[in-house]
Design a protein around this motif. Structure first.
Motif, PDB file in Angstrom:
ATOM      1  N   ARG A  67      19.742 -13.012 -56.781  1.00  0.00           N
ATOM      2  CA  ARG A  67      18.869 -13.756 -57.690  1.00  0.00           C
ATOM      3  C   ARG A  67      19.635 -14.855 -58.438  1.00  0.00           C
ATOM      4  O   ARG A  67      19.249 -15.256 -59.517  1.00  0.00           O
ATOM      5  CB  ARG A  67      18.197 -12.808 -58.691  1.00  0.00           C
ATOM      6  N   GLY A  68      20.718 -15.333 -57.853  1.00  0.00           N
ATOM      7  CA  GLY A  68      21.476 -16.424 -58.458  1.00  0.00           C
ATOM      8  C   GLY A  68      20.804 -17.760 -58.191  1.00  0.00           C
ATOM      9  O   GLY A  68      19.622 -17.851 -57.949  1.00  0.00           O
ATOM     10  N   GLU A  69      21.588 -18.816 -58.208  1.00  0.00           N
ATOM     11  CA  GLU A  69      21.036 -20.158 -58.003  1.00  0.00           C
ATOM     12  C   GLU A  69      21.726 -20.854 -56.843  1.00  0.00           C
ATOM     13  O   GLU A  69      22.862 -20.566 -56.512  1.00  0.00           O
ATOM     14  CB  GLU A  69      21.207 -20.997 -59.283  1.00  0.00           C
ATOM     15  N   PHE A  70      21.017 -21.793 -56.225  1.00  0.00           N
ATOM     16  CA  PHE A  70      21.586 -22.623 -55.170  1.00  0.00           C
ATOM     17  C   PHE A  70      22.233 -23.835 -55.847  1.00  0.00           C
ATOM     18  O   PHE A  70      21.719 -24.938 -55.793  1.00  0.00           O
ATOM     19  CB  PHE A  70      20.487 -23.062 -54.197  1.00  0.00           C
ATOM     20  N   ASP A  71      23.349 -23.594 -56.505  1.00  0.00           N
ATOM     21  CA  ASP A  71      23.980 -24.638 -57.293  1.00  0.00           C
ATOM     22  C   ASP A  71      25.247 -25.190 -56.654  1.00  0.00           C
ATOM     23  O   ASP A  71      25.960 -25.990 -57.236  1.00  0.00           O
ATOM     24  CB  ASP A  71      24.321 -24.112 -58.695  1.00  0.00           C
ATOM     25  N   GLY A  72      25.524 -24.765 -55.433  1.00  0.00           N
ATOM     26  CA  GLY A  72      26.728 -25.225 -54.763  1.00  0.00           C
ATOM     27  C   GLY A  72      27.961 -24.425 -55.141  1.00  0.00           C
ATOM     28  O   GLY A  72      29.043 -24.640 -54.597  1.00  0.00           O
ATOM     29  N   GLU A  73      27.816 -23.491 -56.081  1.00  0.00           N
ATOM     30  CA  GLU A  73      28.950 -22.683 -56.522  1.00  0.00           C
ATOM     31  C   GLU A  73      28.755 -21.194 -56.224  1.00  0.00           C
ATOM     32  O   GLU A  73      29.720 -20.472 -56.017  1.00  0.00           O
ATOM     33  CB  GLU A  73      29.169 -22.884 -58.029  1.00  0.00           C
ATOM     34  N   SER A  74      27.519 -20.742 -56.214  1.00  0.00           N
ATOM     35  CA  SER A  74      27.247 -19.331 -55.954  1.00  0.00           C
ATOM     36  C   SER A  74      27.535 -18.988 -54.494  1.00  0.00           C
ATOM     37  O   SER A  74      27.321 -19.800 -53.595  1.00  0.00           O
ATOM     38  CB  SER A  74      25.773 -19.012 -56.260  1.00  0.00           C
ATOM     39  N   GLU A  75      28.049 -17.779 -54.265  1.00  0.00           N
ATOM     40  CA  GLU A  75      28.228 -17.313 -52.900  1.00  0.00           C
ATOM     41  C   GLU A  75      26.861 -17.054 -52.290  1.00  0.00           C
ATOM     42  O   GLU A  75      25.928 -16.635 -52.968  1.00  0.00           O
ATOM     43  CB  GLU A  75      29.062 -16.031 -52.889  1.00  0.00           C
ATOM     44  N   LEU A  76      26.759 -17.315 -50.993  1.00  0.00           N
ATOM     45  CA  LEU A  76      25.475 -17.164 -50.319  1.00  0.00           C
ATOM     46  C   LEU A  76      25.522 -16.011 -49.331  1.00  0.00           C
ATOM     47  O   LEU A  76      26.566 -15.670 -48.783  1.00  0.00           O
ATOM     48  CB  LEU A  76      25.100 -18.468 -49.607  1.00  0.00           C
ATOM     49  N   HIS A  77      24.370 -15.425 -49.116  1.00  0.00           N
ATOM     50  CA  HIS A  77      24.231 -14.285 -48.217  1.00  0.00           C
ATOM     51  C   HIS A  77      23.120 -14.605 -47.227  1.00  0.00           C
ATOM     52  O   HIS A  77      22.161 -15.316 -47.561  1.00  0.00           O
ATOM     53  CB  HIS A  77      23.887 -13.034 -49.033  1.00  0.00           C
ATOM     54  N   THR A  78      23.234 -14.111 -45.995  1.00  0.00           N
ATOM     55  CA  THR A  78      22.231 -14.397 -44.981  1.00  0.00           C
ATOM     56  C   THR A  78      21.666 -13.110 -44.395  1.00  0.00           C
ATOM     57  O   THR A  78      22.308 -12.058 -44.436  1.00  0.00           O
ATOM     58  CB  THR A  78      22.817 -15.250 -43.838  1.00  0.00           C
ATOM     59  N   GLY A  79      20.469 -13.213 -43.845  1.00  0.00           N
ATOM     60  CA  GLY A  79      19.827 -12.058 -43.241  1.00  0.00           C
ATOM     61  C   GLY A  79      18.774 -12.479 -42.234  1.00  0.00           C
ATOM     62  O   GLY A  79      18.463 -13.666 -42.089  1.00  0.00           O
ATOM     63  N   ILE A  80      18.227 -11.494 -41.543  1.00  0.00           N
ATOM     64  CA  ILE A  80      17.172 -11.707 -40.555  1.00  0.00           C
ATOM     65  C   ILE A  80      16.017 -10.780 -40.896  1.00  0.00           C
ATOM     66  O   ILE A  80      16.230  -9.592 -41.161  1.00  0.00           O
ATOM     67  CB  ILE A  80      17.650 -11.394 -39.121  1.00  0.00           C
ATOM     68  N   THR A  81      14.788 -11.288 -40.886  1.00  0.00           N
ATOM     69  CA  THR A  81      13.639 -10.432 -41.173  1.00  0.00           C
ATOM     70  C   THR A  81      13.009  -9.896 -39.891  1.00  0.00           C
ATOM     71  O   THR A  81      13.038 -10.549 -38.849  1.00  0.00           O
ATOM     72  CB  THR A  81      12.551 -11.188 -41.955  1.00  0.00           C
ATOM     73  N   ASP A  82      12.435  -8.707 -40.003  1.00  0.00           N
ATOM     74  CA  ASP A  82      11.661  -8.173 -38.884  1.00  0.00           C
ATOM     75  C   ASP A  82      10.199  -8.580 -39.059  1.00  0.00           C
ATOM     76  O   ASP A  82       9.880  -9.398 -39.930  1.00  0.00           O
ATOM     77  CB  ASP A  82      11.841  -6.658 -38.769  1.00  0.00           C
ATOM     78  N   THR A  83       9.314  -8.024 -38.287  1.00  0.00           N
ATOM     79  CA  THR A  83       7.905  -8.435 -38.333  1.00  0.00           C
ATOM     80  C   THR A  83       7.167  -7.882 -39.544  1.00  0.00           C
ATOM     81  O   THR A  83       6.006  -8.228 -39.771  1.00  0.00           O
ATOM     82  CB  THR A  83       7.164  -7.991 -37.062  1.00  0.00           C
ATOM     83  N   ALA A  84       7.842  -7.032 -40.337  1.00  0.00           N
ATOM     84  CA  ALA A  84       7.228  -6.483 -41.547  1.00  0.00           C
ATOM     85  C   ALA A  84       7.863  -7.042 -42.810  1.00  0.00           C
ATOM     86  O   ALA A  84       7.512  -6.633 -43.917  1.00  0.00           O
ATOM     87  CB  ALA A  84       7.327  -4.959 -41.539  1.00  0.00           C
TER      88      ALA A  84
END
Length: 215
Positions: A67-84
């Motif tokens: 729940r951080g911000e896309f400010d160019g400084e926060s670390e980012l995390h990635t994921g993939i969603t299923d059909t639900a």
């Protein structure tokens, strides 16, 4: 950032706000009986609820349970969603299956709505891929540089492409073509929201317009 940013034009300026004010913040004239140069426009919000973005690649800040911000400084995390809308994501403890926490993120659809065959097998592909030794921390440890959430998501995407007889995407190809353009829009939108929240509005000169007289 839960509010929509609105843009309207007055005095040759583009004015961004969360709601149309009674008076123009540039010239002070009332807006009630004065026609605006153009109809107010609601700015597209680049963020979405990842749990409602099915079969998609997601990017979200890691701070504060994503729940951080896309400010160019926060670390980012990635994921993939299923059909639900369950978000599969690789962490130091292995593959997680999150049903909450990705309510504000960048979403990149990976499947066209008419790809019924792939959609019907998506969950099976995702679960089987996530259950292999590659993502079991007992067999291979999480590494910030080489074996992380991004390599997990990209490898899954390339596995899906392989089932369709398509070539794999390199990290640079996927990042530059799909991720960075959306990240830039998100960063600009975040900065805009911050300015409006701080001052109540944000004003820039309208491009290719002659300033309207305010006398």
């Amino acid at each position: 950032m839960d509010k929509s940013v609105i843009r309207f034009s007055h005095c040759g300026r583009d004015i961004y706000c969360f709601s149309i004010p009674e008076q123009c913040p540039e010239c002070g004239l009332g807006l009630g009986g004065r026609r605006l140069e153009e109809a107010p426009v609601s700015m597209p919000n680049p963020f979405s609820n990842g749990h409602k973005a099915f079969c998609s690649f997601l990017v979200a800040p890691t701070e504060g349970h994503f729940r951080g911000e896309f400010d160019g400084e926060s670390e980012l995390h990635t994921g993939i969603t299923d059909t639900a809308g369950v978000v599969y994501n690789y962490t130091k403890t292995g593959v997680r299956r999150d049903v909450e926490g990705w309510e504000k993120c960048i979403s990149i659809p990976l499947v066209q709505p008419d790809m019924y065959n792939l959609i019907s097998q998506w969950d099976q592909y995702l679960e089987k891929f996530s259950s292999t030794h590659t993502w079991d921390t007992q067999w291979q440890r999480f590494d910030e540089e080489t074996h992380n959430c991004y390599s997990y998501t990209l490898m899954f995407i390339n596995c899906v492409l392989a089932t369709q007889g398509k070539r794999s995407l390199s990290k640079d190809e996927f990042t530059n073509s799909f991720v960075l353009p959306r990240m830039k829009r998100a960063s600009k939108y975040s900065a805009l929201c911050e300015e409006v929240s701080k001052n109540g509005f944000y004003i820039v000169e309208s491009p290719q317009k002659d300033p309207e007289g305010c006398s």
